[in-house]
Structures are given as structure tokens and as C-alpha cells.
Write an enzyme that holds these catalytic residues in place. Structure first.
Site, short mmCIF file in Angstrom:
data_model
loop_
_atom_site.label_atom_id
_atom_site.label_comp_id
_atom_site.label_asym_id
_atom_site.label_seq_id
_atom_site.Cartn_x
_atom_site.Cartn_y
_atom_site.Cartn_z
CE LYS A 1 -2.33 2.41 3.63
NZ LYS A 1 -1.42 3.40 3.58
CG ASN A 2 2.00 2.51 3.62
OD1 ASN A 2 1.43 3.69 3.08
ND2 ASN A 2 2.28 2.56 4.64
CB CYS B 1 -4.16 7.01 10.39
SG CYS B 1 -4.70 5.84 9.74
NE ARG C 1 -0.23 10.68 10.30
CZ ARG C 1 0.13 9.56 9.44
NH1 ARG C 1 -1.33 9.53 9.78
NH2 ARG C 1 0.68 9.09 8.57
CG ASP D 1 1.98 1.71 9.35
OD1 ASP D 1 2.93 1.85 8.69
OD2 ASP D 1 2.10 2.49 10.51
CB ILE E 1 6.39 6.20 15.24
CG1 ILE E 1 7.61 5.12 14.32
CG2 ILE E 1 6.45 7.24 13.62
CD1 ILE E 1 8.91 6.40 14.35
NE ARG F 1 -7.41 5.22 4.84
CZ ARG F 1 -6.31 5.99 5.41
NH1 ARG F 1 -6.55 5.76 6.57
NH2 ARG F 1 -5.69 6.20 4.66
C1 EPZ Z 1 4.00 7.31 6.49
O1 EPZ Z 1 3.27 7.68 6.87
C2 EPZ Z 1 3.18 6.28 6.46
N1 EPZ Z 1 1.48 6.14 5.92
C3 EPZ Z 1 2.17 5.16 7.51
O2 EPZ Z 1 1.55 4.46 7.43
C4 EPZ Z 1 3.25 4.86 8.82
O3 EPZ Z 1 3.31 5.16 10.03
C5 EPZ Z 1 4.57 6.26 8.60
O4 EPZ Z 1 4.88 6.28 7.66
C6 EPZ Z 1 5.88 5.82 9.53
O5 EPZ Z 1 6.73 4.37 8.41
C7 EPZ Z 1 2.13 6.17 4.62
O6 EPZ Z 1 3.10 5.99 4.00
C8 EPZ Z 1 0.88 6.83 3.15
P1 EPZ Z 1 6.32 9.77 8.83
P2 EPZ Z 1 3.52 8.84 6.85
O7 EPZ Z 1 6.22 11.10 7.92
O8 EPZ Z 1 5.11 9.82 6.00
C9 EPZ Z 1 6.57 13.73 12.42
C10 EPZ Z 1 -0.34 3.40 7.19
O9 EPZ Z 1 -1.14 2.14 8.12
N2 EPZ Z 1 6.87 14.36 11.22
O10 EPZ Z 1 7.67 8.43 8.79
O11 EPZ Z 1 2.83 10.73 7.42
C11 EPZ Z 1 5.60 12.54 11.71
O12 EPZ Z 1 4.30 13.46 12.88
C12 EPZ Z 1 0.38 4.42 7.69
O13 EPZ Z 1 0.05 2.55 6.44
C13 EPZ Z 1 6.74 15.28 11.29
O14 EPZ Z 1 7.05 15.95 12.99
O15 EPZ Z 1 4.74 9.23 8.74
C14 EPZ Z 1 5.19 11.33 12.59
O16 EPZ Z 1 5.44 11.77 14.49
C15 EPZ Z 1 -0.39 4.94 8.88
N3 EPZ Z 1 6.86 16.70 10.70
C16 EPZ Z 1 7.17 10.97 12.41
O17 EPZ Z 1 7.93 12.36 11.90
C17 EPZ Z 1 7.20 16.19 8.79
O18 EPZ Z 1 6.99 16.50 8.29
C18 EPZ Z 1 7.40 9.60 11.35
O19 EPZ Z 1 6.30 10.28 10.64
C19 EPZ Z 1 6.34 14.42 8.86
C20 EPZ Z 1 6.78 13.77 9.45
#
Ligand code: EPZ
Length: 431
Positions: free
Chosen positions: A22-23, A117, A122, A307, A329, A399
Site C-alpha cells: 500500500k505505502n 489516520c 502529523r 504500523d 513514532i 483502505r
Molecule cells: C507513513 O506516514 C505511512 N503512511 C504510515 O503508515 C506510517 O505509519 C509512517 O510512514 C511511519 O512509517 C504512508 O506511507 C501513506 P512519517 P508519514 O513522515 O509519511 C513526524 C499506515 O498504516 N513528521 O514517517 O506521515 C510525524 O508526525 C500508515 O499505512 C513531522 O513532524 O509518516 C511522525 O511523528 C499510518 N514532520 C513522524 O515524523 C513532517 O514533515 C514520522 O512520520 C513529517 C513527519
């Protein structure tokens, strides 16, 4: 409303085939906006997030053709800097990849803030930091992210991410592909889907190196040509079925996986007493005795994936002893615990830490899917609980899990999907 009805207590046995990641798919599909030609993409998971993104691209003028549930052809060559429909964009997190793709292709982007989610704020400040490092000016206004490249287009830049971010790593990579010069991204995420996106873009003529390490370099090219690509298997879907067998007992062969991607998930289940045997592109999971307690902290890849946190907590909920789970995370990814408590679980949550005291068994109840992975966890809880469980808001699960009902039924699970209408549909009224 979509509901699942589950009667628990049956061990899972048989074979399940894992779908495309998916991702990876939700990044590759928006990235196809960069391509001046036809992209044929195989092993695309048939899930609602993918269908939504294909609808968005189609509404923007892309030519989308489907050859069966898992093969698509995308031709975005005629798309002109159209605005993606906000009513679709803000339903999923991955719509933020449209910003990088539109900025990279057209030199400007105007995309509604993403949804996704709800387990914390985020933000997307790191995405913006990367775009600005390439010379873009980015403004947030009226719920939209508006970005403009400098005259002459995006220039190669150097960005060191403040935290490891999957989305920022991929979005900056996407924006950099058609820029002028070299872009260096440091402190990158290393998830399998990041490597998959880089491989897709390189197959279309990009020049990306270092994906899967913490430094990625993108040498800009003038255009991307069409081509074919096959998406990798979904690490989290596979992990979810591994956790399901661990929770219910039984013996299942999980096919179409990349064993290396499963290392951390398999290691944690082995610590709990699950027997796991790896083959070239499959993995067998067997659980006979009671699970043992274990401690886990979620971390960026190759650490234990966030995840998989809810699914693993369900395994701990009926294990012998107490387990400690630290969510490394997100600031609030334990909302689903309230639903597990309805099923007799004994869990205390304090911020990013949960203490899971194993109970003899969970009992069926009426519960909700709070989000995608929490919903999958509720299904696993229902499968291993005594009695009947109804999972409401099950649309969240669909989803990210292709044909989860059919796959679980084939493993012997007593589960069925219900569609409940708020009012009686026309034509069904008696008399
Ligand atoms: C991706 O989300 C995935 N979603 C999430 O999977 C997954 O949990 C996550 O990566 C971590 O592996 C998709 O790929 C569509 P991050 P993403 O940017 O990109 C903070 C699922 O179940 N952050 O790695 O949003 C953020 O708040 C979903 O498939 C900032 O502060 O995750 C988080 O605490 C749920 N500023 C941490 O970093 C930013 O600009 C990691 O977020 C970006 C992120």
C-alpha cells in the site's frame, strides 16, 4: 456503515498470498504525474486508498486504464497543472505526494492539506523544508499547500531532515527528479517502499541513488519516459497475517513476501514463542503453546514498524506475563486500547508507553476500528476472542487490506462483512 462480524476461537490454517505494498503504491501513483508517457504498473493492491488516488489523477485529466484488479496503465502526459479535488484529497494522507509531483512537473502545486489516520498532529514541515531547499516558495493558505518553483524551475538542493520521515523522504525525492542539478537528502527513512518508489522512478529514467540508506542523491533529468514496473509485496499486510496466526494459533504459509523485510517482525514473534520458517518468497508461521510476554519499541525501518504496533499488542493481550510497548513514532497511537478493554484486555497506557498484562482470553464485544491498523488489530482480537465480535467502521481496514475477508475465510476464519444503511434504500420498502 461497513461492519465485520467475527466468531472467534478457530485457529488459522492454510495459505495466504500477500498483495502489493500500500505505502509504495500510494507514492508511485502520484509520482506517475512526472512521467511523459504510459506507466504500466503491476501488483497494485486493490484497496480504497489506491482507488481514491486513481480517481484523483483521472479527475486531473490523466488517462487511467485498469487490466484486472492489480494491473493499471497511467498516462499523465496530458495533465495540465489541474487542482486535485479537495473532497478526495483530504481523505488520505498520501495525497501530499501530489505536492511534490505537481511542483516537480509543473513548477507549481496547490493541494489541500492531507487527511489520514488520526494519531497525532502529523505535520508536513519536513516536506516543505525539502521543497524550499530546492528554491521553492511554499505557503499554507485556507487549508491548501501552495508551492511555486523559482524562475528556471527547481534547483538541486541539500536538506538534512530533522527527523526520519517516510513521507518527506519520498515527497522530496519526487520533487527533485525533474529539477536541475543534484539534490541530496540526509537523515532519510529507509523503509522498503522508499526503495520501491526510487526503483519505479529510475525505471522511468530518473537518476536516484542511495534509496534504503540514510542519504539519497537525486540527479535531475529533463523528462521521464513511460515504462513498466511491479510493486513489492506489502510488509505490513504480511506482518498482520503473521500476528493473526500468532494470536489464534494454527499453521499458515504466507506467500509472495520478501523475507528480509519481515526480519524485525519475525524476530519479535519468535521471542513470543512463535515458530517461523523462512523460504525464498514465503514464510510459515506456526503457534502451538501459549505466547510469552515481550517488550517492543517502534522505530523507523529496520526497527519494529509502528504500523505493526496495534496488531502486536493484541498478541500480547492474551500472552503469559506483562509486556511493555513504547510507541517511538507517534504521540498518540494507543487510541484503540479503549476498544481492547471492552474485550477484557488488561492494558494501562501512559503517553507513548503501554503496559499489557496478559489475560487468559479475550471475550467478543462490539468495537470500532479507530484507524487502518487499529482496525486490523480489532479483527485479530475478534479472531482469537471467545464468542462474537462486531467491528464497526470497518471501511478503515479496507483502505489498506485487499480482500481481507476472503483471505481470512480461506484460512478458516469465521468472519463476514455487513453493509448497514442508515436508512432503508429505495426499493426495499415493503408494500
Ligand atoms: C507513513 O506516514 C505511512 N503512511 C504510515 O503508515 C506510517 O505509519 C509512517 O510512514 C511511519 O512509517 C504512508 O506511507 C501513506 P512519517 P508519514 O513522515 O509519511 C513526524 C499506515 O498504516 N513528521 O514517517 O506521515 C510525524 O508526525 C500508515 O499505512 C513531522 O513532524 O509518516 C511522525 O511523528 C499510518 N514532520 C513522524 O515524523 C513532517 O514533515 C514520522 O512520520 C513529517 C513527519
Amino acid at each position: 456503515m461497513t461492519k465485520y462480524e467475527i466468531t472467534g476461537g478457530t485457529p488459522l490454517n492454510g495459505t495466504v498470498c500477500i498483495s502489493g505494498a500500500k505505502n509504495a503504491a500510494v507514492a508511485i501513483i502520484p509520482a506517475a504525474l512526472l512521467v511523459d508517457g504510459i506507466c504500466k504498473i503491476e501488483n497494485v493492491p486493490d484497496i480504497s486508498d489506491v482507488r481514491l488516488l486513481l480517481q484523483i489523477l483521472s479527475d486531473m485529466g490523466a488517462n487511467v486504464r485498469r487490466f484486472g484488479p492489480n494491473t493499471i496503465e497511467l498516462d499523465c502526459s496530458r495533465v495540465r497543472n489541474a487542482v486535485a479535488p479537495i473532497e478526495l484529497v483530504h481523505r488520505i494522507r498520501a495525497s501530499y505526494y501530489l505536492i511534490g509531483a505537481e511542483l516537480g512537473r509543473f513548477g507549481r502545486a496547490c493541494v489541500a492539506m492531507p487527511g489520514g489516520c488520526n494519531f497525532g498532529v502529523r505535520p508536513i514541515d519536513q516536506h516543505i523544508k525539502g521543497f524550499e531547499a530546492m528554491g521553492a516558495s511554499v505557503n499554507l493558505m485556507a487549508g491548501y499547500v501552495c508551492a511555486d518553483a523559482p524562475i528556471g524551475g527547481l534547483q538541486g538542493g541539500h536538506v538534512y531532515l530533522d527527523m526520519v520521515s517516510v513521507g518527506a523522504t519520498m515527497n522530496i525525492m519526487i520533487a527533485a527528479v525533474l529539477s536541475t542539478g543534484m539534490t541530496v537528502i540526509e537523515n532519510c527513512a529507509k523503509e522498503p517502499h522508499i526503495v520501491d518508489l526510487a526503483n519505479f522512478l529510475n525505471a522511468m529514467g530518473a537518476k536516484i541513488s542511495g534509496a534504503g540508506t540514510d542519504v539519497i542523491k537525486v540527479r535531475g533529468v529533463p523528462r521521464l519516459h513511460g515504462g513498466s514496473y511491479t510493486i513489492i509485496p506489502d510488509q505490513i499486510e504480511a506482518g498482520t497475517y503473521m500476528a493473526a496466526v500468532a494470536a489464534t494459533g494454527g499453521n499458515v504459509l504466507i506467500e509472495n513476501i520478501i523475507p528480509k523485510h519481515m526480519d524485525c517482525i519475525a524476530a519479535k514473534l519468535r521471542e513470543m514463542g512463535v515458530k517461523i520458517t523462512e523460504y525464498d518468497d514465503s514464510i510459515r508461521v506456526e503457534r502451538t503453546g501459549r505466547l510469552r510476554h515481550v517488550n517492543v519499541k517502534t522505530l523507523p525501518y529496520p526497527g519494529f514498524p509502528t504500523d505493526m504496533q496495534p496488531q502486536n499488542v493484541v498478541c500480547m493481550a492474551a500472552a503469559a506475563g506483562s509486556s511493555i510497548v513504547t510507541e517511538g513514532i507517534y504521540e498518540n497511537r494507543f487510541r484503540y486500547v479503549t476498544e481492547l478493554l471492552r474485550m477484557g484486555a488488561n492494558i494501562q497506557v501512559d503517553g507513548r508507553v503501554a503496559v499489557v498484562n496478559g489475560v487468559d482470553t479475550l471475550t467478543g464485544s462490539l468495537v470500532k476500528a479507530c484507524d487502518l491498523r487499529a482496525g486490523a488489530a480489532m479483527v485479530i482480537a475478534g479472531l482469537c476472542a471467545q464468542g462474537m465480535t462486531t467491528v464497526e467502521d470497518a471501511h478503515y481496514i479496507e483502505r489498506g487490506y485487499e480482500n481481507i475477508i476472503g483471505k481470512l475465510q480461506a484460512l478458516g476464519a469465521n468472519i463476514r462483512r455487513m453493509e448497514e444503511y442508515s436508512e432503508v434504500p429505495a426499493g426495499l420498502v415493503a408494500g
